[in-house]
Write a protein that holds these residues in place. Structure first.
Motif, PDB file in Angstrom:
ATOM      1  N   VAL A 110       0.817  -1.272   0.165  1.00 17.32           N
ATOM      2  CA  VAL A 110       0.158   0.223   0.187  1.00 17.32           C
ATOM      3  C   VAL A 110       0.907   1.193   0.177  1.00 17.32           C
ATOM      4  O   VAL A 110       1.714   1.224   0.833  1.00 17.32           O
ATOM      5  N   PHE A 111       0.651   2.097  -0.887  1.00 18.60           N
ATOM      6  CA  PHE A 111       1.300   3.439  -1.143  1.00 18.60           C
ATOM      7  C   PHE A 111       0.572   4.611  -0.782  1.00 18.60           C
ATOM      8  O   PHE A 111      -0.761   4.413  -1.455  1.00 18.60           O
ATOM      9  N   ASN A 112       0.991   5.441   0.182  1.00 17.55           N
ATOM     10  CA  ASN A 112       0.199   6.565   0.437  1.00 17.55           C
ATOM     11  C   ASN A 112       0.898   7.770  -0.302  1.00 17.55           C
ATOM     12  O   ASN A 112       1.929   8.200   0.029  1.00 17.55           O
ATOM     13  N   ASP A 121      -8.729  16.540   2.477  1.00 15.92           N
ATOM     14  CA  ASP A 121      -9.199  15.509   3.698  1.00 15.92           C
ATOM     15  C   ASP A 121      -9.146  14.262   3.258  1.00 15.92           C
ATOM     16  O   ASP A 121      -9.463  13.494   4.008  1.00 15.92           O
ATOM     17  N   TYR A 122      -8.624  13.953   1.943  1.00 14.47           N
ATOM     18  CA  TYR A 122      -8.490  12.625   1.643  1.00 14.47           C
ATOM     19  C   TYR A 122      -7.054  12.291   1.042  1.00 14.47           C
ATOM     20  O   TYR A 122      -6.283  13.253   0.268  1.00 14.47           O
ATOM     21  N   ASP A 123      -6.494  11.131   1.390  1.00 10.84           N
ATOM     22  CA  ASP A 123      -5.228  10.758   0.713  1.00 10.84           C
ATOM     23  C   ASP A 123      -5.300  10.040  -0.411  1.00 10.84           C
ATOM     24  O   ASP A 123      -6.274   9.345  -0.514  1.00 10.84           O
ATOM     25  N   VAL A 124      -4.376   9.925  -1.284  1.00 12.90           N
ATOM     26  CA  VAL A 124      -4.430   8.999  -2.344  1.00 12.90           C
ATOM     27  C   VAL A 124      -3.680   7.765  -2.009  1.00 12.90           C
ATOM     28  O   VAL A 124      -2.288   7.829  -1.684  1.00 12.90           O
ATOM     29  N   ILE A 125      -4.337   6.645  -2.141  1.00 14.49           N
ATOM     30  CA  ILE A 125      -3.799   5.414  -1.634  1.00 14.49           C
ATOM     31  C   ILE A 125      -3.689   4.500  -3.000  1.00 14.49           C
ATOM     32  O   ILE A 125      -4.671   4.427  -3.952  1.00 14.49           O
ATOM     33  N   LYS A 131      -0.371  -8.714  -9.700  1.00 17.47           N
ATOM     34  CA  LYS A 131      -1.116  -8.596 -10.852  1.00 17.47           C
ATOM     35  C   LYS A 131      -1.855  -7.347 -11.126  1.00 17.47           C
ATOM     36  O   LYS A 131      -2.635  -7.028 -12.122  1.00 17.47           O
ATOM     37  N   THR A 132      -2.139  -6.414 -10.049  1.00 16.29           N
ATOM     38  CA  THR A 132      -3.159  -5.696 -10.074  1.00 16.29           C
ATOM     39  C   THR A 132      -2.665  -4.073  -9.388  1.00 16.29           C
ATOM     40  O   THR A 132      -1.854  -4.365  -8.417  1.00 16.29           O
ATOM     41  N   ALA A 133      -3.272  -2.869  -9.844  1.00 15.37           N
ATOM     42  CA  ALA A 133      -3.051  -1.969  -8.801  1.00 15.37           C
ATOM     43  C   ALA A 133      -4.177  -1.061  -8.758  1.00 15.37           C
ATOM     44  O   ALA A 133      -4.767  -0.750  -9.913  1.00 15.37           O
ATOM     45  N   LYS A 134      -4.630  -0.787  -7.590  1.00 18.43           N
ATOM     46  CA  LYS A 134      -5.984  -0.122  -7.687  1.00 18.43           C
ATOM     47  C   LYS A 134      -5.608   1.291  -6.830  1.00 18.43           C
ATOM     48  O   LYS A 134      -5.027   1.285  -5.749  1.00 18.43           O
ATOM     49  N   LEU A 135      -6.317   2.222  -7.186  1.00 19.88           N
ATOM     50  CA  LEU A 135      -6.245   3.521  -6.365  1.00 19.88           C
ATOM     51  C   LEU A 135      -7.572   3.863  -5.815  1.00 19.88           C
ATOM     52  O   LEU A 135      -8.726   3.801  -6.315  1.00 19.88           O
ATOM     53  N   TYR A 136      -7.367   4.404  -4.561  1.00 21.08           N
ATOM     54  CA  TYR A 136      -8.552   4.800  -3.622  1.00 21.08           C
ATOM     55  C   TYR A 136      -8.093   5.949  -3.119  1.00 21.08           C
ATOM     56  O   TYR A 136      -6.966   6.645  -2.889  1.00 21.08           O
ATOM     57  N   LYS A 137      -9.337   6.907  -2.731  1.00 23.45           N
ATOM     58  CA  LYS A 137      -9.151   8.025  -1.723  1.00 23.45           C
ATOM     59  C   LYS A 137      -9.569   7.529  -0.342  1.00 23.45           C
ATOM     60  O   LYS A 137     -10.552   6.856  -0.049  1.00 23.45           O
ATOM     61  N   GLN A 138      -8.814   7.886   0.603  1.00 22.26           N
ATOM     62  CA  GLN A 138      -8.874   7.601   1.825  1.00 22.26           C
ATOM     63  C   GLN A 138      -8.941   8.721   2.934  1.00 22.26           C
ATOM     64  O   GLN A 138      -8.249   9.437   2.653  1.00 22.26           O
ATOM     65  N   PRO A 139      -9.995   9.012   3.556  1.00 23.13           N
ATOM     66  CA  PRO A 139     -10.158   9.761   4.656  1.00 23.13           C
ATOM     67  C   PRO A 139      -9.087  10.355   5.462  1.00 23.13           C
ATOM     68  O   PRO A 139      -8.473   9.013   5.841  1.00 23.13           O
ATOM     69  N   VAL A 140      -8.521  11.325   5.793  1.00 24.88           N
ATOM     70  CA  VAL A 140      -7.505  11.526   6.916  1.00 24.88           C
ATOM     71  C   VAL A 140      -8.177  11.775   8.164  1.00 24.88           C
ATOM     72  O   VAL A 140      -9.012  12.615   8.076  1.00 24.88           O
ATOM     73  N   VAL A 152      -2.758  12.660  11.063  1.00 25.90           N
ATOM     74  CA  VAL A 152      -2.763  11.293  11.453  1.00 25.90           C
ATOM     75  C   VAL A 152      -3.452  10.563  10.566  1.00 25.90           C
ATOM     76  O   VAL A 152      -4.543  10.840   9.996  1.00 25.90           O
ATOM     77  N   VAL A 153      -2.671   9.710   9.539  1.00 21.62           N
ATOM     78  CA  VAL A 153      -3.275   8.935   8.605  1.00 21.62           C
ATOM     79  C   VAL A 153      -4.105   7.662   9.337  1.00 21.62           C
ATOM     80  O   VAL A 153      -3.198   7.203   9.767  1.00 21.62           O
ATOM     81  N   SER A 154      -5.247   7.254   8.815  1.00 18.67           N
ATOM     82  CA  SER A 154      -5.482   6.064   9.229  1.00 18.67           C
ATOM     83  C   SER A 154      -4.915   4.864   8.993  1.00 18.67           C
ATOM     84  O   SER A 154      -4.425   4.831   7.713  1.00 18.67           O
ATOM     85  N   PRO A 155      -4.846   3.935   9.654  1.00 18.00           N
ATOM     86  CA  PRO A 155      -4.132   2.589   9.130  1.00 18.00           C
ATOM     87  C   PRO A 155      -4.842   2.197   8.008  1.00 18.00           C
ATOM     88  O   PRO A 155      -5.907   2.219   7.826  1.00 18.00           O
ATOM     89  N   PHE A 156      -4.103   1.206   7.213  1.00 17.94           N
ATOM     90  CA  PHE A 156      -4.352   0.760   6.003  1.00 17.94           C
ATOM     91  C   PHE A 156      -5.309  -0.597   6.324  1.00 17.94           C
ATOM     92  O   PHE A 156      -4.927  -1.584   6.959  1.00 17.94           O
TER      93      PHE A 156
END
Length: 156
Positions: A110-112, A121-125, A131-140, A152-156
């Motif tokens: 997992v890359f932040n 208010d969201y990080d790019v994760i 075999k795959t790479a998926k992008l998400y936004k994650q609330p900070v 403080v970044v929420s745990p993955f």
């Protein structure tokens, strides 16, 4: 990786044209021609002035030779290598300016990349498997006294 990269760059690894030809499969005539076309560069290393080819140039010679063997013209191979270098440069900028954290989990990494520019208010994760790479936004997650520079970044 900074000290490792600096140490690697400081090593004076180079080969003469004969050894370069042997390890790359390119003939000395090809190597001289590519140098004349400024696709690769040599340097004078010792008192006798023999040309030496650095590890970076040896890598380029292998790339050019491989592409020519696959049917590329020299001009097309040169264009492809330049495009590849441009992509690598942009990837370096992305990673060096945005990557904030990497966590290895059982089945993925997992890359932040930090906060979205248009929604801080969201990080790019990025979640990457073999075999795959998926992008998400994650609330900070923030406490009441935190701002976006001390979050403080929420745990993955």
């Amino acid at each position: 990786m900074g000290p490792f990269n600096a140490r690697l760059r400081s090593l004076d690894i180079s080969l003469g044209i004969g050894e370069t030809s042997r390890v790359t499969g390119a003939t000395p005539t090809q190597i001289r021609y590519w140098e004349k076309k400024q696709l690769i560069h040599s340097r004078r290393h010792d008192a006798n002035g023999n040309k030496r080819y650095s590890l970076a140039n040896i890598t380029l010679i292998v790339m050019i030779k491989t592409m020519l063997d696959e049917g590329y013209t020299l001009a097309k191979a040169s264009e492809e290598i330049e495009r590849s270098h441009q992509k690598a440069d942009m990837l370096h900028v992305l990673i060096s300016t945005r990557l904030q954290d990497i966590k290895r989990e059982a089945t993925q990494t997992v890359f932040n990349f930090g906060p979205l520019e248009n929604d801080p208010d969201y990080d790019v994760i990025a979640q990457v498997t073999d075999k795959t790479a998926k992008l998400y936004k994650q609330p900070v997650r923030k406490t009441a006294t935190e701002d976006h520079t001390d979050r403080v970044v929420s745990p993955f």
